[in-house]
Design a protein around this motif. Structure first.
Motif, mmCIF file in Angstrom:
data_model
loop_
_atom_site.group_PDB
_atom_site.id
_atom_site.type_symbol
_atom_site.label_atom_id
_atom_site.label_comp_id
_atom_site.label_asym_id
_atom_site.label_seq_id
_atom_site.Cartn_x
_atom_site.Cartn_y
_atom_site.Cartn_z
ATOM 1 N N ASP A 46 34.763 39.161 30.051
ATOM 2 C CA ASP A 46 35.883 38.226 30.088
ATOM 3 C C ASP A 46 36.171 37.861 31.542
ATOM 4 O O ASP A 46 36.791 38.634 32.270
ATOM 5 N N PHE A 47 35.718 36.674 31.957
ATOM 6 C CA PHE A 47 35.878 36.274 33.351
ATOM 7 C C PHE A 47 37.306 35.872 33.685
ATOM 8 O O PHE A 47 37.603 35.567 34.841
ATOM 9 N N ALA A 48 38.192 35.865 32.702
ATOM 10 C CA ALA A 48 39.616 35.638 32.964
ATOM 11 C C ALA A 48 40.368 36.939 33.212
ATOM 12 O O ALA A 48 41.558 36.916 33.514
ATOM 13 N N ASP A 49 39.666 38.070 33.109
ATOM 14 C CA ASP A 49 40.270 39.384 33.312
ATOM 15 C C ASP A 49 40.016 39.835 34.752
ATOM 16 O O ASP A 49 38.870 40.099 35.128
ATOM 17 N N PRO A 50 41.064 39.933 35.579
ATOM 18 C CA PRO A 50 40.863 40.318 36.984
ATOM 19 C C PRO A 50 40.151 41.655 37.159
ATOM 20 O O PRO A 50 39.328 41.812 38.058
ATOM 21 N N ALA A 52 37.971 43.017 35.122
ATOM 22 C CA ALA A 52 36.557 42.848 34.785
ATOM 23 C C ALA A 52 35.802 42.185 35.930
ATOM 24 O O ALA A 52 34.687 42.595 36.287
ATOM 25 N N VAL A 53 36.398 41.160 36.528
ATOM 26 C CA VAL A 53 35.745 40.436 37.620
ATOM 27 C C VAL A 53 35.550 41.338 38.827
ATOM 28 O O VAL A 53 34.483 41.346 39.457
ATOM 29 N N LYS A 54 36.576 42.124 39.161
ATOM 30 C CA LYS A 54 36.454 43.013 40.308
ATOM 31 C C LYS A 54 35.390 44.083 40.074
ATOM 32 O O LYS A 54 34.608 44.405 40.983
ATOM 33 N N THR A 55 35.326 44.612 38.872
ATOM 34 C CA THR A 55 34.336 45.640 38.573
ATOM 35 C C THR A 55 32.932 45.051 38.578
ATOM 36 O O THR A 55 31.975 45.696 39.022
ATOM 37 N N LEU A 56 32.797 43.814 38.096
ATOM 38 C CA LEU A 56 31.500 43.133 38.168
ATOM 39 C C LEU A 56 31.061 42.989 39.620
ATOM 40 O O LEU A 56 29.897 43.238 39.958
ATOM 41 N N ASN A 57 31.973 42.572 40.486
ATOM 42 C CA ASN A 57 31.632 42.440 41.905
ATOM 43 C C ASN A 57 31.160 43.760 42.495
ATOM 44 O O ASN A 57 30.179 43.816 43.236
ATOM 45 N N ALA A 215 53.660 32.092 34.078
ATOM 46 C CA ALA A 215 52.887 32.126 35.319
ATOM 47 C C ALA A 215 51.519 32.721 35.056
ATOM 48 O O ALA A 215 51.401 33.819 34.509
ATOM 49 N N PRO A 216 50.454 32.024 35.392
ATOM 50 C CA PRO A 216 49.114 32.535 35.112
ATOM 51 C C PRO A 216 48.720 33.672 36.041
ATOM 52 O O PRO A 216 49.178 33.755 37.172
ATOM 53 N N VAL A 217 47.850 34.533 35.522
ATOM 54 C CA VAL A 217 47.255 35.577 36.360
ATOM 55 C C VAL A 217 46.010 34.981 37.005
ATOM 56 O O VAL A 217 45.150 34.433 36.326
ATOM 57 N N LEU A 218 45.926 35.065 38.319
ATOM 58 C CA LEU A 218 44.749 34.550 39.014
ATOM 59 C C LEU A 218 43.609 35.538 38.814
ATOM 60 O O LEU A 218 43.657 36.651 39.319
ATOM 61 N N ASN A 219 42.571 35.113 38.064
ATOM 62 C CA ASN A 219 41.516 36.067 37.755
ATOM 63 C C ASN A 219 40.722 36.470 38.990
ATOM 64 O O ASN A 219 40.079 37.500 39.007
ATOM 65 N N PHE A 220 40.784 35.676 40.054
ATOM 66 C CA PHE A 220 40.140 36.059 41.305
ATOM 67 C C PHE A 220 41.175 36.504 42.340
ATOM 68 O O PHE A 220 40.848 36.721 43.492
#
Length: 313
Positions: A46-50, A52-57, A215-220
């Motif tokens: 889920d690329f909208a999950d911060p 998940a994105v951080k762990t992928l990096n 307010a949206p969560v910034l996924n990045f």
């Protein structure tokens, strides 16, 4: 002005193929809970999950670049690795024009303007090309975090990050009078306000198929200085171009990402007024995302070639 048209990632980019989630999870087991099989039968996350994105990096940096320790303070910008390393490969080719080949090693000094807490360009540049980096940032938390990442990965001798105490200055206070850099990098804040940054995040979430409520969560992620500044990207570029004249003889190539194509005409005009002898626009593409690098030098072709024999390490 010469414009180079590129489609897709740079040939040297390690991320041409889809992510190998099995290999990534084997190297970084904490990625496994975020990976699932989508409706097309392929592994993704889920690329909208911060988180998940951080762990992928973290997994990408460990598997492909030997960066074993990478983390961020809460809320700081989490950059997409394939696009960031593509910038490095493109400007490495630019340096190769005058060096005769892609220059590697600690003799190549690079200034990363707005290094951020993620320290991504210095970490990738040190691993891919062995370059030596100075990073600058107006946020002391980012500077501390970036220096910690460098030392944690055994790169303190190649990466030194400095605090810019005057947010209106880009080079002054960072570049010493006798320092020389083959290259400057910059990923400027591209929004003019927090409201504009939030709208951009809403669009991103919609593109990822996520409903937006409140307010949206910034996924990045991203702090103020990383995402927006007064006047946005256009104003930042204008300031950077104008101030680059002060250190014109101390840098072979200046460069910056430009996310909004409509900002290029004003930048071209500013560069002509500043007296740049060479200007390049290098297109980059990753999937549907298109951006470009604006690069300029105040040195003519002969002096750019002489740079490599006269450089001070």
């Amino acid at each position: 002005m010469k414009t180079q048209h590129k489609s897709g990632l740079h040939p040297r980019n390690r991320h041409q193929a889809p992510y190998d989630f099995d290999a990534l999870c084997q190297r970084t087991p904490e990625l496994r809970p975020f990976v699932f099989i989508n409706e097309h039968g392929t592994q993704t996350l889920d690329f909208a999950d911060p988180a998940a994105v951080k762990t992928l990096n973290r997994a990408l940096l460990a598997l492909h670049y030997g960066i074993q320790h990478w983390d961020l303070p809460p809320g700081y910008l989490c950059p997409p690795i394939p696009g960031r390393v593509d910038y490095l490969h493109r400007v490495a080719d630019l340096l190769a024009e005058s060096a005769g080949k892609v220059p590697t090693g600690k003799g190549v000094r690079v200034l990363d303007i707005g290094v951020g807490a993620n320290c991504i360009y210095p970490l990738l540049g040190a691993r891919e090309y062995g370059w030596r980096f100075v990073g600058s940032d107006i946020d002391p938390v980012s500077v501390k975090a970036a220096n910690l990442l460098a030392s944690s990965n055994g790169l303190a001798s190649q990466i030194a990050c400095r605090h810019q105490s005057d947010p209106k200055q880009i080079f002054r206070g960072i570049v010493g009078p006798r320092e020389r850099f083959a290259l400057t990098l910059c990923n400027p804040p591209f929004h003019a306000s927090l409201a504009e940054a939030s709208k951009g995040s809403e669009r991103k979430l919609r593109n990822l198929g996520k409903a937006v409520a409140g307010a949206p969560v910034l996924n990045f992620g991203g702090q103020k200085a990383e995402l927006w500044c007064e006047g946005g990207e256009a104003a930042f570029l204008a300031a950077m171009i104008g101030q680059s004249k002060e250190v014109a003889s101390q840098c072979l190539w200046f460069s910056s990402l430009v996310s909004k194509k409509e900002n290029l005409p004003a930048a071209r005009k500013a560069l002509a007024q500043a007296g740049a002898s060479e200007v390049r626009v290098i297109d980059m593409a990753q999937g549907n995302k298109v951006s470009r690098i604006l690069a300029w030098s105040f040195l003519d072709a002969a002096n750019r070639a002489d740079w490599w024999s006269a450089r001070i390490d």
